[in-house]
Design a protein around this motif. Structure first.
Motif, PDB file in Angstrom:
ATOM      1  N   TYR A 108       0.886  -1.169   0.000  1.00 53.12           N
ATOM      2  CA  TYR A 108       0.000   0.000   0.000  1.00 53.12           C
ATOM      3  C   TYR A 108       0.916   1.208   0.000  1.00 53.12           C
ATOM      4  O   TYR A 108       1.556   1.498   1.022  1.00 53.12           O
ATOM      5  CB  TYR A 108      -0.866   0.046   1.259  1.00 53.12           C
ATOM      6  CG  TYR A 108      -1.929  -1.036   1.344  1.00 53.12           C
ATOM      7  CD1 TYR A 108      -3.089  -0.949   0.584  1.00 53.12           C
ATOM      8  CD2 TYR A 108      -1.767  -2.116   2.204  1.00 53.12           C
ATOM      9  CE1 TYR A 108      -4.066  -1.925   0.677  1.00 53.12           C
ATOM     10  CE2 TYR A 108      -2.746  -3.099   2.304  1.00 53.12           C
ATOM     11  CZ  TYR A 108      -3.892  -3.001   1.534  1.00 53.12           C
ATOM     12  OH  TYR A 108      -4.857  -3.954   1.620  1.00 53.12           O
ATOM     13  N   VAL A 122       3.322  -4.980   2.585  1.00 55.64           N
ATOM     14  CA  VAL A 122       2.398  -5.724   3.432  1.00 55.64           C
ATOM     15  C   VAL A 122       2.441  -7.233   3.176  1.00 55.64           C
ATOM     16  O   VAL A 122       2.383  -8.030   4.105  1.00 55.64           O
ATOM     17  CB  VAL A 122       0.968  -5.173   3.248  1.00 55.64           C
ATOM     18  CG1 VAL A 122      -0.046  -6.078   3.914  1.00 55.64           C
ATOM     19  CG2 VAL A 122       0.862  -3.767   3.835  1.00 55.64           C
ATOM     20  N   ASN A 150      -5.846 -10.419  13.016  1.00 51.50           N
ATOM     21  CA  ASN A 150      -6.109  -9.116  12.406  1.00 51.50           C
ATOM     22  C   ASN A 150      -4.822  -8.513  11.876  1.00 51.50           C
ATOM     23  O   ASN A 150      -3.795  -8.524  12.572  1.00 51.50           O
ATOM     24  CB  ASN A 150      -6.715  -8.149  13.432  1.00 51.50           C
ATOM     25  CG  ASN A 150      -8.139  -8.531  13.786  1.00 51.50           C
ATOM     26  OD1 ASN A 150      -8.831  -9.168  12.994  1.00 51.50           O
ATOM     27  ND2 ASN A 150      -8.569  -8.146  14.969  1.00 51.50           N
ATOM     28  N   GLY A 151      -4.881  -8.020  10.651  1.00 47.74           N
ATOM     29  CA  GLY A 151      -3.715  -7.371  10.076  1.00 47.74           C
ATOM     30  C   GLY A 151      -2.690  -8.322   9.501  1.00 47.74           C
ATOM     31  O   GLY A 151      -1.600  -7.912   9.101  1.00 47.74           O
ATOM     32  N   ALA A 152      -3.035  -9.622   9.409  1.00 44.23           N
ATOM     33  CA  ALA A 152      -2.073 -10.605   8.906  1.00 44.23           C
ATOM     34  C   ALA A 152      -1.826 -10.454   7.409  1.00 44.23           C
ATOM     35  O   ALA A 152      -0.767 -10.832   6.904  1.00 44.23           O
ATOM     36  CB  ALA A 152      -2.577 -12.015   9.214  1.00 44.23           C
ATOM     37  N   GLY A 153      -2.815  -9.935   6.702  1.00 42.56           N
ATOM     38  CA  GLY A 153      -2.648  -9.776   5.247  1.00 42.56           C
ATOM     39  C   GLY A 153      -3.634 -10.599   4.428  1.00 42.56           C
ATOM     40  O   GLY A 153      -3.455 -10.786   3.219  1.00 42.56           O
ATOM     41  N   LYS A 154      -4.718 -11.065   5.045  1.00 45.92           N
ATOM     42  CA  LYS A 154      -5.687 -11.901   4.323  1.00 45.92           C
ATOM     43  C   LYS A 154      -6.438 -11.089   3.267  1.00 45.92           C
ATOM     44  O   LYS A 154      -6.518 -11.482   2.106  1.00 45.92           O
ATOM     45  CB  LYS A 154      -6.686 -12.517   5.322  1.00 45.92           C
ATOM     46  CG  LYS A 154      -6.004 -13.246   6.474  1.00 45.92           C
ATOM     47  CD  LYS A 154      -6.995 -13.816   7.465  1.00 45.92           C
ATOM     48  CE  LYS A 154      -7.826 -12.782   8.217  1.00 45.92           C
ATOM     49  NZ  LYS A 154      -7.078 -11.961   9.186  1.00 45.92           N
ATOM     50  N   THR A 155      -6.979  -9.955   3.707  1.00 44.95           N
ATOM     51  CA  THR A 155      -7.699  -9.091   2.760  1.00 44.95           C
ATOM     52  C   THR A 155      -6.780  -8.635   1.639  1.00 44.95           C
ATOM     53  O   THR A 155      -7.145  -8.667   0.461  1.00 44.95           O
ATOM     54  CB  THR A 155      -8.268  -7.867   3.508  1.00 44.95           C
ATOM     55  OG1 THR A 155      -9.233  -8.320   4.453  1.00 44.95           O
ATOM     56  CG2 THR A 155      -8.908  -6.879   2.566  1.00 44.95           C
ATOM     57  N   THR A 156      -5.577  -8.248   2.017  1.00 45.10           N
ATOM     58  CA  THR A 156      -4.628  -7.763   1.014  1.00 45.10           C
ATOM     59  C   THR A 156      -4.319  -8.857  -0.012  1.00 45.10           C
ATOM     60  O   THR A 156      -4.169  -8.577  -1.208  1.00 45.10           O
ATOM     61  CB  THR A 156      -3.332  -7.292   1.707  1.00 45.10           C
ATOM     62  OG1 THR A 156      -3.690  -6.415   2.776  1.00 45.10           O
ATOM     63  CG2 THR A 156      -2.443  -6.553   0.739  1.00 45.10           C
ATOM     64  N   GLU A 161     -14.493  -7.161   1.913  1.00 39.29           N
ATOM     65  CA  GLU A 161     -14.708  -7.198   3.358  1.00 39.29           C
ATOM     66  C   GLU A 161     -15.796  -6.212   3.779  1.00 39.29           C
ATOM     67  O   GLU A 161     -16.636  -6.528   4.613  1.00 39.29           O
ATOM     68  CB  GLU A 161     -13.384  -6.851   4.061  1.00 39.29           C
ATOM     69  CG  GLU A 161     -13.411  -7.041   5.557  1.00 39.29           C
ATOM     70  CD  GLU A 161     -12.011  -7.002   6.159  1.00 39.29           C
ATOM     71  OE1 GLU A 161     -11.084  -6.463   5.529  1.00 39.29           O
ATOM     72  OE2 GLU A 161     -11.853  -7.528   7.277  1.00 39.29           O
ATOM     73  N   GLU A 188     -14.536 -12.553   4.720  1.00 43.85           N
ATOM     74  CA  GLU A 188     -15.299 -12.541   5.973  1.00 43.85           C
ATOM     75  C   GLU A 188     -16.800 -12.337   5.756  1.00 43.85           C
ATOM     76  O   GLU A 188     -17.389 -11.376   6.272  1.00 43.85           O
ATOM     77  CB  GLU A 188     -14.748 -11.459   6.920  1.00 43.85           C
ATOM     78  CG  GLU A 188     -13.274 -11.671   7.206  1.00 43.85           C
ATOM     79  CD  GLU A 188     -12.826 -11.044   8.513  1.00 43.85           C
ATOM     80  OE1 GLU A 188     -13.658 -10.976   9.448  1.00 43.85           O
ATOM     81  OE2 GLU A 188     -11.663 -10.645   8.615  1.00 43.85           O
ATOM     82  N   GLN A 210     -12.675 -15.417  10.234  1.00 44.00           N
ATOM     83  CA  GLN A 210     -12.184 -15.357  11.616  1.00 44.00           C
ATOM     84  C   GLN A 210     -12.825 -16.476  12.423  1.00 44.00           C
ATOM     85  O   GLN A 210     -12.236 -17.012  13.352  1.00 44.00           O
ATOM     86  CB  GLN A 210     -12.579 -14.018  12.269  1.00 44.00           C
ATOM     87  CG  GLN A 210     -12.037 -12.788  11.584  1.00 44.00           C
ATOM     88  CD  GLN A 210     -10.658 -12.418  12.076  1.00 44.00           C
ATOM     89  OE1 GLN A 210     -10.039 -13.159  12.832  1.00 44.00           O
ATOM     90  NE2 GLN A 210     -10.154 -11.283  11.622  1.00 44.00           N
TER      91      GLN A 210
HETATM   92  N1  LIG Z   1      -5.367   0.839   2.789  1.00 47.83           N
HETATM   93  C1  LIG Z   1      -4.288   0.515   3.538  1.00 47.83           C
HETATM   94  N2  LIG Z   1      -3.221   1.330   3.577  1.00 47.83           N
HETATM   95  C2  LIG Z   1      -2.141   1.024   4.305  1.00 47.83           C
HETATM   96  N3  LIG Z   1      -2.002  -0.097   5.034  1.00 47.83           N
HETATM   97  C3  LIG Z   1      -3.043  -0.956   5.031  1.00 47.83           C
HETATM   98  C4  LIG Z   1      -4.226  -0.697   4.277  1.00 47.83           C
HETATM   99  N4  LIG Z   1      -5.081  -1.713   4.468  1.00 47.83           N
HETATM  100  C5  LIG Z   1      -4.447  -2.574   5.293  1.00 47.83           C
HETATM  101  N5  LIG Z   1      -3.218  -2.132   5.631  1.00 47.83           N
HETATM  102  C6  LIG Z   1      -2.257  -2.812   6.487  1.00 47.83           C
HETATM  103  O1  LIG Z   1      -1.867  -4.001   5.837  1.00 47.83           O
HETATM  104  C7  LIG Z   1      -1.748  -5.055   6.760  1.00 47.83           C
HETATM  105  C8  LIG Z   1      -2.613  -6.217   6.309  1.00 47.83           C
HETATM  106  O2  LIG Z   1      -3.953  -5.814   6.341  1.00 47.83           O
HETATM  107  P1  LIG Z   1      -5.139  -6.737   5.873  1.00 47.83           P
HETATM  108  O3  LIG Z   1      -6.333  -5.859   5.797  1.00 47.83           O
HETATM  109  O4  LIG Z   1      -4.748  -7.472   4.656  1.00 47.83           O
HETATM  110  O5  LIG Z   1      -5.266  -7.723   7.093  1.00 47.83           O
HETATM  111  P2  LIG Z   1      -6.359  -8.849   7.362  1.00 47.83           P
HETATM  112  O6  LIG Z   1      -5.622 -10.108   7.553  1.00 47.83           O
HETATM  113  O7  LIG Z   1      -7.408  -8.824   6.339  1.00 47.83           O
HETATM  114  O8  LIG Z   1      -6.938  -8.362   8.759  1.00 47.83           O
HETATM  115  P3  LIG Z   1      -8.441  -8.389   9.339  1.00 47.83           P
HETATM  116  O9  LIG Z   1      -8.632  -9.735   9.900  1.00 47.83           O
HETATM  117  O10 LIG Z   1      -8.431  -7.337  10.388  1.00 47.83           O
HETATM  118  O11 LIG Z   1      -9.377  -8.077   8.215  1.00 47.83           O
HETATM  119  C9  LIG Z   1      -2.154  -4.487   8.107  1.00 47.83           C
HETATM  120  O12 LIG Z   1      -0.967  -4.187   8.807  1.00 47.83           O
HETATM  121  C10 LIG Z   1      -2.886  -3.240   7.788  1.00 47.83           C
HETATM  122  O13 LIG Z   1      -2.690  -2.269   8.783  1.00 47.83           O
END
Ligand SMILES: Nc1ncnc2c1ncn2[C@@H]1O[C@H](COP(=O)(O)OP(=O)(O)OP(=O)(O)O)[C@@H](O)[C@H]1O
Ligand SMILES: [Mg+2]
Lengths: 295, 240
Positions: B21, B26, B46-52, B93, B166, B198
């Protein structure tokens, strides 16, 4: 019976008609600005210059190619719309990742360049454009004289404004546009070519301005400053209506034209500033504009 | 021309996927496979990187490197719209229901990209609530109905790989069950699904395999059959 506060009805209705005519142009121009702002998030400062180009293209079609008013009403917006799409692709599209301010500055610069070029070529005295013969003359309504061409301007503007509203609010293309305004990334992830949608939208907004320019050509003389004078008021209209609201820009455009007309009857000294006074009040009371959603 | 998928090769193969990002790095080399017709989950705190990871597969992340092969074709470098046209669709999400569109318009928004998608009738059979709400504004629906709408609209498109982020988050148990049945039905119809969850009781009831994501990498693979045995380890990964 029409003796209102000692105002002769001819004067009252005459000014109301003039207000409606001005409102027709305010509505068409602010509608184009709203459509463009909605999707592109830029305030198109070139809008007045593109309106002027519409009038000039109509004039050129007539004087260089002998093509008259009715075809020009289609051809000039088409030509200026294509010009706008080229500008969007080549220049504006490069700024989307930056702050909105850069788009504003770019389009402001473009407006100055376009106006300068036309001023160099055609001077500032203004070129005449005849009312089409079918719309010469007028109707005596008893309480006032209604020139046919002016009635046509109001009708044409209403038709185009509400056609645009219908297209955006009621059709599939409009749904795509509204969705892309909210979340372009997701619309892209559904397989839609959002950059192309943006280009077409800019072209359409610009074509609306050029259409207004052709409508204006027989009323005002065709001259390079015609857009610059008008656009200041139109920006005030947009601020009052609320940036990006489609219906808001139409209603506000016509409404403020009428308010201006009434002011000219009852307090002529205030007519030049009444829109700006309303703008100041709206900004104080409801900064998002009358129809705007608070950000 | 990329080579066609060999028999037995996965429908989706992600290798050493990195994602950013802006300046923020990430994803640090995500790798996993999904075979045709499988349901796999991405689990992780949370924040592991699944959504990304889902966004990177879908082409919605501006900067990504590595390799994402779908049906034998490389997706890295393609824009999201081209990836969608190949038959991948996402339920984001945040659900992504459009406020300025009616339920009907939301449902019909994504274009059909391949034959074989659900008809409107099939969708209403799956989600009867939506039929009554077609004229409502999209965001006037309840959370559960919005989730159903977000799933329904991509079923129309004929996409065969679904990325669900999710889908049960914040929903009442009966709705979670309904969404669970829906995913089961989709699996039965041969859809391939990557599910971020989750709620791993929910995940365990549906998935063939679980990938554990941590700090932008896949750090473990757990077949669903071995889930019970790996509970201790999983709890440690998820920090629960
Ligand atoms: N738009 C963004 N800009 C900058 N950093 C981001 C952005 N979205 C997510 N991040 C960061 O990227 C990392 C991975 O985020 P991600 O959303 O992929 O996590 P996740 O596994 O989906 O978490 P969750 O279970 O909370 O949905 C996190 O550290 C988050 O803070
Ligand atoms: Mg997430």
């Amino acid at each position: 019976m029409f003796e209102l506060l000692g105002i002769p009805p001819q004067a009252l209705f005459g000014q109301l008609l003039l207000g409606l005519i001005n409102g027709s142009f305010y509505a068409l121009l602010s509608l184009g600005l709203a459509v463009i702002f909605g999707l592109l998030n830029i305030i198109n400062f070139a809008h007045g210059a593109l309106y002027m180009m519409g009038a000039f293209v109509a004039w050129m079609l007539l004087n260089y190619l002998g093509i008259g008013y009715w075809p020009a009403l289609i051809l000039a917006p088409l030509a200026v719309g294509i010009f706008g799409m080229v500008i969007e692709r080549l220049m504006i599209a490069r700024l989307y990742h930056l702050d909105h301010l850069y788009g504003l500055l770019l389009t402001f610069g473009l407006a100055l360049i376009i106006q300068g070029l036309f001023r160099n070529e055609y001077g500032i005295s203004g070129l005449p454009y005849q009312i089409p013969t079918q719309l010469a003359g007028g109707q005596n309504l008893g309480f006032m004289f209604l020139p046919n061409y002016r009635a046509w301007v109001v009708v044409a503007s209403l038709l185009v404004c509400f056609g645009t509203w219908f297209m955006i609010e009621k059709t599939r293309l409009g749904a795509l546009l509204r969705a892309a305004t909210e979340n372009p990334a997701l619309v892209g992830a559904f397989g839609i070519n959002v950059p192309r949608l943006i280009t077409l939208t800019y072209g359409f907004g610009v074509a609306l301005a050029a259409f207004a320019g052709v409508l204006a050509a027989p009323i005002y003389s065709v001259n390079p400053n015609m857009g610059a004078d008008l656009i200041i008021v139109v920006f005030a209209v947009v601020v009052i209506g609320g940036m990006g609201s489609i219906l808001g820009s139409i209603v506000t455009g016509f409404g403020l034209g009428l308010v201006e007309g009434l002011t000219r009857v009852f307090y002529p000294e205030g007519s030049a500033v009444v829109i700006f006074v309303i703008m100041a009040i709206v900004l104080l009371v409801k900064p998002a504009g009358l129809f705007g959603r608070a950000a | 021309m990329p080579e066609a998928a060999r028999p037995g090769s996965p429908l989706l193969a992600v290798r050493d996927l990195n994602g950013w990002y802006g300046e923020s790095h990430v994803l640090h080399g995500v790798s996993f496979d999904v075979a045709e017709g499988e349901v796999v989950t991405l689990l992780g705190r949370n924040g592991a990187g699944k959504t990304t990871t889902l966004l990177a597969v879908m082409g919605m992340l501006a900067r990504r490197t590595g390799s994402v092969i779908f049906a034998g074709k490389e997706l890295i470098g393609l824009p999201a719209r081209a990836i969608a046209r190949m038959g991948i669709a996402i339920v984001p999400e945040e659900r992504g229901i459009f406020a300025s569109l009616s339920v009907e318009e939301n449902l019909m928004l994504p274009p059909v990209v391949r034959p074989g998608g659900f008809s409107r009738e099939q969708i209403f059979e799956l989600f009867p609530n939506l039929r009554e709400r077609l004229a409502s504004q999209g965001t006037k629906l309840s959370g559960g109905e919005q989730q159903m709408l977000a799933i329904a609209r991509i079923l129309r498109t004929g996409a065969r790989l679904l990325l669900l982020d999710e889908p049960t988050e914040g929903l009442a148990p009966v709705i979670v069950q309904q969404i669970g049945r829906t995913i089961e039905r989709l699996k039965g119809e041969g859809f391939t699904i990557v599910l971020v969850e989750q709620n791993f009781r929910f995940a365990a009831s549906l998935a063939d395999r679980h990938y554990v994501v941590d700090q932008g990498r896949v750090v473990d693979t757990i077949p669903n059959a071995d889930l019970e045995r790996n509970m201790g380890k999983l709890h440690a990964y998820l920090g629960v």
